[in-house]
Design an enzyme around this catalytic site. Structure first.
Site, mmCIF file in Angstrom:
data_model
loop_
_atom_site.group_PDB
_atom_site.id
_atom_site.type_symbol
_atom_site.label_atom_id
_atom_site.label_comp_id
_atom_site.label_asym_id
_atom_site.label_seq_id
_atom_site.Cartn_x
_atom_site.Cartn_y
_atom_site.Cartn_z
ATOM 1 N N GLU A 220 105.055 6.069 -37.801
ATOM 2 C CA GLU A 220 106.013 4.955 -37.903
ATOM 3 C C GLU A 220 106.946 5.285 -39.059
ATOM 4 O O GLU A 220 106.593 5.075 -40.224
ATOM 5 C CB GLU A 220 105.257 3.633 -38.152
ATOM 6 C CG GLU A 220 104.421 3.173 -36.974
ATOM 7 C CD GLU A 220 105.253 2.610 -35.823
ATOM 8 O OE1 GLU A 220 106.440 2.286 -36.032
ATOM 9 O OE2 GLU A 220 104.707 2.504 -34.711
ATOM 10 N N CYS A 254 112.110 -0.846 -43.029
ATOM 11 C CA CYS A 254 112.378 0.335 -42.190
ATOM 12 C C CYS A 254 113.426 0.022 -41.141
ATOM 13 O O CYS A 254 114.148 0.908 -40.703
ATOM 14 C CB CYS A 254 111.095 0.801 -41.533
ATOM 15 S SG CYS A 254 110.272 -0.510 -40.623
#
Ligand code: NAD
Length: 466
Positions: A220, A254
């Protein structure tokens, strides 16, 4: 006098820990659906009873506003765990599949079996969310797990390490605190799956270590998530939603919008609106606002200011190193080869670039790494389609930013440089499950033509069946 022998500092070893968890897994304890249910309920209890302690920890680490500490950390994982609790029995059911004629009589199904012992290495920006969120899927799928929180959010790491053994089955779920030496030692072991959240450089270390044991990985990662605003956009809404996403956790998300491509006719108006929106959210002095977080540490503070250095700042630019405060900052037309436009910003800075039209925006986006998120602000459905059909990204949100990850029915993950694999909701369950093919053959019919010595009748029969 003889020199005192030096005390040898040995690298930590986690073989024993892994052995204990593997033993638990092999007893079949975690495969039981009742155990999974009980552990998910315990996780929800932990989040409810320890909400304050967890929030206090992320506030200590990142100065997060309380609302953010709840919604993006404790509340987020609780929603994920509740969703799994409600659905995991259905997800775990074998799925009946069709069986071709040449395999009949027989039946086929896919069963979802747990992988074994999972290692979850997480990042500092959402320390509770990223440490506990992935284990929802891991537990729902019947695995044991080790959680390695980020050392850069020490209060959250300490709190998680203290709370997890009090609520979750210590025979199956453990926390290892530490930084690079501890993670390096963990990576020496042969895990059944490694789930890593963080930057792309470390992801390469993780993947190389996993390759030694042929361990599958989920990565991720992040990168530069673009925003495109066209002239049909509801500009006030766009400014609010972009400013909100960029100010949330001081831009350290993110999926934060990284830079904005805006059609040139509306650029000035958009910049003005965006600046006014930041001000309406946080006041004329954002450092005094209770609704605005801080940068994680001095290294990242210096890095972000370095990106802004010598740029054309048209809003904000204020900063204070002692309190790790950086004001929401708008940069007009940075050079596309400057670090501000080549590195992930991961801070509250919005570079804005004019494009002549959607074609130029698509070309710009496609000329770079595939992003984790892509945001389109437009009332023109044809433009939505054009971007969707001609670009690639982990996820997309049309007329919004960051919300795509809070729908547990949608997968969350990157593509290309922004990551590998995905999770959340059922996708989290699948991430930590092996799809096992099961074929059951009947024994009533067993024609001799199926076996050597083959003859013409075999060939004729096979041609009919296949
Ligand atoms: P970080 O520094 O906390 O590192 C992540 C983890 O890797 C930590 O647990 C750390 O101990 C470990 N680590 C660091 N260096 C290592 C090494 N040399 N060897 C082994 N392990 C090591 O976090 P970060 O990388 O600064 O996180 C920010 C990045 O993560 C950004 O790029 C962001 O976009 C991305 N991110 C992605 C997601 C997502 O869900 N896709 C979520 C959050 C952050």
């Amino acid at each position: 006098m003889a020199a005192k022998p030096q005390k040898k500092i040995s690298a930590p070893s986690y073989g024993k820990l892994l052995g204990e968890l593997r033993h638990t897994f092999q007893t079949g304890k975690t495969r039981s659906l009742d155990w999974r249910e009980q552990q998910l309920k315990q996780l929800i209890r932990l989040l409810e009873e320890q909400e304050e302690a967890l929030e206090r920890a992320v506030i200590e680490d990142l100065g997060k506003p309380q609302v953010e500490a709840y919604t993006s950390e404790v509340g987020f994982v609780k929603a994920e765990a509740r969703h799994a609790l409600k659905h995991f029995r259905k997800w775990a059911r074998p799925v009946k599949m069709s069986t071709p004629l040449f395999l009949k009589p027989g039946s086929s199904r896919v069963e979802y079996e747990p992988l074994g012992v999972i290692l979850n290495i997480s990042a500092w920006n959402y320390p509770v969310h990223l440490s506990l969120g992935p284990i929802v899927g891991a537990i729902a799928a019947g695995n044991c797990c080790v959680i390695k929180p980020s050392e850069l959010a020490p209060a959250a790491s300490r709190t998680i390490a203290e709370l997890v053994p009090r609520y979750l089955d210590p025979q199956a779920v453990r926390v290892v605190e530490g930084g690079i030496p501890e993670t390096t030692a963990l990576l020496e072991e042969s895990w059944d799956h490694i789930f890593y959240t963080g930057n792309g450089s470390v992801a390469r270390i993780i993947m190389a270590a996993a390759a030694r044991h042929l361990t599958p990985v989920t990565l991720e990662l992040g990168g530069k998530s673009p925003v495109f605003v066209d002239k049909s956009a509801a500009l006030g809404v766009a400014a609010r939603r972009i400013a909100w996403a960029k100010a949330f956790n001081a831009g350290q998300s993110c999926v934060a919008p990284d830079y904005v491509l805006v059609e040139h006719e509306i650029k000035d108006k958009f910049i003005e609106l965006l600046g006014k929106t930041f001000q309406s959210f946080l006041g004329t002095d954002a450092s005094k606002s209770e609704d605005y977080g801080r940068i994680i540490n001095e290294r990242h503070f210096d890095r972000i200011l370095g990106l802004v250095d010598k740029q054309n700042v048209v809003y904000g630019g204020g900063a204070d190193r002692t309190s790790l405060f950086i004001e929401p900052t708008i940069v007009d037309e940075p050079a596309v080869d400057s670090p501000l436009m080549t590195e992930e910003i991961f801070g509250p800075v919005v570079p804005i670039l004019a494009v002549s039209d959607i074609e130029e925006a698509i070309e710009f986006i496609n000329g770079r790494d595939k992003p984790l998120a892509l945001y389109i602000y437009s009332e023109n459905k044809r433009n939505h389609e054009r971007i969707l059909r001609r670009t690639s990204s982990g996820g997309v949100c049309i007329n919004g930013s960051m919300y795509q990850l809070s729908n547990p029915s949608l997968p969350f993950g990157g593509v290309g440089a922004s990551g590998m694999g995905n999770y959340h909701g059922e996708y989290g369950f699948r991430c930590f499950s092996h799809e096992r093919a099961v074929l059951v053959r009947g024994t009533r019919i067993d024609p001799k033509q199926a076996y050597p010595p083959y003859d013409d009748a075999t060939r004729r029969m096979m041609k009919k069946l296949m």
